[in-house]
Design an enzyme around this catalytic site. Structure first.
Site, short mmCIF file in Angstrom:
data_model
loop_
_atom_site.label_atom_id
_atom_site.label_comp_id
_atom_site.label_asym_id
_atom_site.label_seq_id
_atom_site.Cartn_x
_atom_site.Cartn_y
_atom_site.Cartn_z
N HIS A 75 0.76 -1.28 -0.11
CA HIS A 75 -0.31 0.04 -0.14
C HIS A 75 0.74 1.15 -0.09
O HIS A 75 0.60 2.26 -0.80
CB HIS A 75 -0.78 0.13 1.06
N ASP A 104 7.14 22.14 -25.89
CA ASP A 104 7.05 20.68 -25.35
C ASP A 104 7.96 20.68 -24.26
O ASP A 104 8.77 21.55 -23.93
CB ASP A 104 7.24 19.81 -26.39
N TRP A 140 7.60 -0.52 3.93
CA TRP A 140 8.13 -0.09 3.05
C TRP A 140 9.45 0.59 3.05
O TRP A 140 10.19 0.92 2.09
CB TRP A 140 7.15 1.38 2.45
N SER A 167 13.05 5.96 -13.62
CA SER A 167 11.81 6.61 -14.31
C SER A 167 11.74 8.30 -13.68
O SER A 167 11.81 9.18 -14.35
CB SER A 167 10.61 6.01 -14.13
N SER A 168 11.82 8.05 -12.37
CA SER A 168 11.98 9.75 -11.63
C SER A 168 13.01 10.31 -12.15
O SER A 168 12.90 11.55 -12.14
CB SER A 168 11.66 9.42 -10.07
N HIS A 251 13.95 11.06 3.96
CA HIS A 251 13.06 12.45 4.30
C HIS A 251 12.96 13.60 2.97
O HIS A 251 11.92 14.10 2.87
CB HIS A 251 13.76 13.26 5.50
N GLU A 253 12.45 12.47 0.15
CA GLU A 253 11.40 11.96 -0.49
C GLU A 253 10.10 12.72 0.02
O GLU A 253 9.02 13.10 -0.65
CB GLU A 253 11.20 10.44 -0.24
N TYR A 255 9.54 15.54 1.05
CA TYR A 255 9.49 16.82 0.33
C TYR A 255 9.26 16.72 -1.05
O TYR A 255 8.52 17.59 -1.85
CB TYR A 255 10.65 17.83 0.60
N SER A 266 -0.16 27.12 -4.30
CA SER A 266 0.23 28.51 -4.30
C SER A 266 -0.25 29.15 -5.82
O SER A 266 -0.18 30.42 -6.13
CB SER A 266 1.75 28.61 -4.52
N HIS A 300 15.91 12.07 12.49
CA HIS A 300 14.72 12.01 13.41
C HIS A 300 13.82 11.06 13.25
O HIS A 300 13.04 10.86 14.04
CB HIS A 300 14.14 13.46 13.26
N HIS A 301 13.82 10.19 12.19
CA HIS A 301 13.27 8.95 11.83
C HIS A 301 13.63 7.82 12.64
O HIS A 301 13.05 6.86 12.69
CB HIS A 301 13.18 8.53 10.35
N THR A 326 8.48 26.74 6.32
CA THR A 326 7.07 25.95 6.42
C THR A 326 6.28 27.04 6.77
O THR A 326 5.23 27.46 6.19
CB THR A 326 6.95 24.91 7.05
N LYS A 329 5.52 30.10 4.35
CA LYS A 329 4.48 29.53 3.34
C LYS A 329 3.21 29.76 3.73
O LYS A 329 2.16 30.22 3.07
CB LYS A 329 4.91 28.29 2.89
N ARG A 448 2.17 0.49 15.36
CA ARG A 448 1.75 0.52 13.87
C ARG A 448 1.99 -0.89 13.46
O ARG A 448 2.86 -1.60 13.98
CB ARG A 448 2.32 1.71 12.96
#
Lengths: 529, 34
Positions: A75, A104, A140, A167-168, A251, A253, A255, A266, A300-301, A326, A329, A448
């Site tokens: 998932h 293009d 994951w 790809s990315s 991390h 990722e 963002y 925006s 921090h993870h 942040t 923003k 979890r």
């Protein structure tokens, strides 16, 4: 606003399957990305429904624990790499050339390849669910040594991740080359719409972060099949090293998923506030600051793995620092709305909900970033609540906002506003019923990634599951709205929204197959976004 | 600048970025190999 006449010429396009398989057109490839992302959203969503059905009551109901763990793992991978990222790239493909006046993307054939890698990568990943031993079930994050217990699915998982990374990265290279080399004369960097800016910065994040993930999973592969010991303590390696590598990617990722959402909001908020974006330059600098800081907060993870105290303090303070740009923003979005002539069409509703709910996710993120506090919250449902506020009511709400905002430009027809508003309110209520109780579950200690739980957690889990089913069913309404809009309705004007500024609103709706074959002459009004 | 020049510029930038990504990947794996 006048429509640029030259856009109507040469609007020939290939037909049949060839149009889609061999496409080099940014609009067609954008559509392919968006349809693929929506499909994956439902595949990943079906897995979420299985998870919530299992957790509806304590005890084992429907699936065995191994399959449950596979559902949790796949998932996440599907939603991150298959739904949110391709949806963002789809929007970038469709809108960036239109927004900067380019004919293009810079590298159209590579663009085709970036997309067509995705279905193969996800075929590899999803095929593992039908293999003996089941799909990957270690989460994951793929932490060793647990993930090394995966059966035949393991190499498929690793190669799927490599393909997704390739790809990315190709998509990111294309966006950077397009923005740096293909802008219309007069479209200087600091005049670009903020959506374009957020995608340029995201592209640099992709190029810097994904090779690290690829390196990490290659090392996992060699540890399992080629006798290396990168992460095996018995051979002189260190399993915690993988966590450092993974989160050095992981991390940024976050963002990669969030910055394009910031860009969408925006665009939408100024359009429906009928005011230019407040603090444009500070928005650009805040986005860049967030991107740079995202490379200095990864640990921090993993506060609970036993880091040195000075390291924990460094990562705690660095994490707190991200709240500053942040906050800039969020302040700017609110200041844009302040004293604006606001209207509340569906895109605006989703964007306002984004600002509020993403901020709630940001606050719970701050709580998790406080080292001593994290020792209680780590690996509980509080974390699950936090990142779903950031990613579902954050990133996905912004993507929904974008879909409604630009749908008339893509299809040439207005969507059904009444149904759009129903979709919004049902999504808003159901997603909060789904995720808000998970904060309480986490604070009360529910871990979890478990298929069963103590009886004391039953009530909040039942509420959460009801919210989950409601949210899932509500998204079918979105598909109906999109199909209805694609098939017909009230004709859309070139400038669909009264307050919308920018080049994309100067071309007819639907946007012709070829646009800006000769660079547009920019007027002040086109740059007032 | 004509279209050929822009294409050349695009390919050059893409090549540089791809080299960066690939070397970053290799550096990461090799760095942990020794």
């Amino acid at each position: 606003m006048s429509t640029l006449a030259h856009d109507d010429h040469h609007d020939h396009k290939p037909t049949g399957l060839k149009r889609w398989f061999f496409s080099t057109n940014h609009k067609d490839i954008g559509s392919l990305y968006l349809i693929f992302a929506l499909t994956m959203f439902f595949v990943g969503g079906a897995m979420a429904m299985i998870i919530r059905a299992e957790l509806f009551q304590p005890g084992l109901q429907f699936v065995d624990p191994q399959f449950y763990n596979s559902m949790v793992t796949v998932h996440a991978l599907i939603m991150i790499f298959g739904a949110v990222m391709p949806a963002g790239v789809g929007l970038a493909n469709w809108m960036i050339p239109l927004m900067i006046g380019a004919p293009d993307m810079a590298l159209p054939r590579m663009n085709n390849m970036s997309f067509w890698i995705l279905p193969f990568a996800f075929a590899l990943l999803l095929s593992t669910l039908f293999m003996e031993g089941g799909g990957p079930a270690g989460g994951w994050t793929m932490y060793p040594p647990l993930v090394l217990q995966t059966g035949n699915a393991f190499p498929f998982l690793i190669f799927a991740i490599h393909f997704l990374g390739v790809s990315s990265i190709m998509g990111a290279i294309n966006i950077i080359a397009t923005v740096f080399n293909m802008r219309a004369p007069g479209m200087t960097l600091m005049k670009m719409p903020l959506f374009v800016w957020t995608w340029v910065i995201t592209s640099f994040l992709l190029i810097a972060a994904l090779p690290v993930l690829a390196g990490g999973v290659t090392m996992l592969l060699t540890d399992k099949y080629f006798g290396t010991s990168f992460f095996d303590a018995a051979g002189g390696g260190d399993p915690v090293l993988f966590q450092h590598i993974f989160w050095f990617f992981g991390h940024p990722e976050v963002y990669i998923l969030a910055l394009p959402a910031f860009g969408i909001v925006s665009q939408v908020i100024p359009a429906f506030s009928r005011k230019p974006l407040f603090g444009y330059a500070s928005m650009v600098y805040a986005t860049a600051s967030i991107a740079i800081l995202s490379f200095f907060v990864w640990a921090h993870h993993m506060f609970t793995v036993g880091l040195p105290i000075k390291g924990e303090l460094f990562f705690m303070y660095a994490t707190m620092l991200i709240a500053v740009p942040t906050g800039v923003k969020v302040f700017n979005w609110v200041a844009t709305m302040w004293k604006g002539a606001m209207t509340f069409e569906t895109p605006m509703l989703f964007s306002i909900a984004f600002v509020i709910l993403f901020t709630i996710g940001g606050f719970s993120g701050l709580m998790l970033g406080i080292t001593p506090v994290d020792f209680q919250y780590h690996d509980t449902y509080f974390v699950v609540a936090h990142f779903h506020y950031v990613l579902l009511t954050g990133a996905i709400f912004a993507l929904m906002s974008a879909a409604y905002y630009w749908l008339p430009k893509w299809t040439g027809y207005m969507y059904d506003e009444r149904l759009g508003k129903i979709h919004f309110w049902l999504s808003l209520i159901s997603s909060n019923v789904l995720f808000f109780p998970q904060h309480f579950l986490g604070l009360a200690g529910m871990p979890r990634r478990i298929p069963d739980y103590n009886i004391q957690f039953a009530d909040f889990n039942a509420i959460s599951s009801i919210g989950g089913f409601a949210y899932g069913i509500t998204q079918l309404l979105f598909v109906y709205i999109v199909i209805k809009c694609a098939l017909g309705g009230k004709k859309a004007k070139p400038r669909v929204w009264e307050g919308a500024k920018g080049l994309e609103w100067t071309v007819p709706s639907p946007a012709p197959f070829h646009t800006f074959e000769t660079p547009p002459k920019l007027t002040k009004e086109m740059l007032e976004h | 600048m004509n279209n050929d020049d822009i294409s050349k510029k695009n390919r050059k930038l893409a090549f540089l970025l791809a080299i960066f990504a690939i070397s970053f990947y290799l550096a990461f794996v090799l760095m942990h190999s020794f």
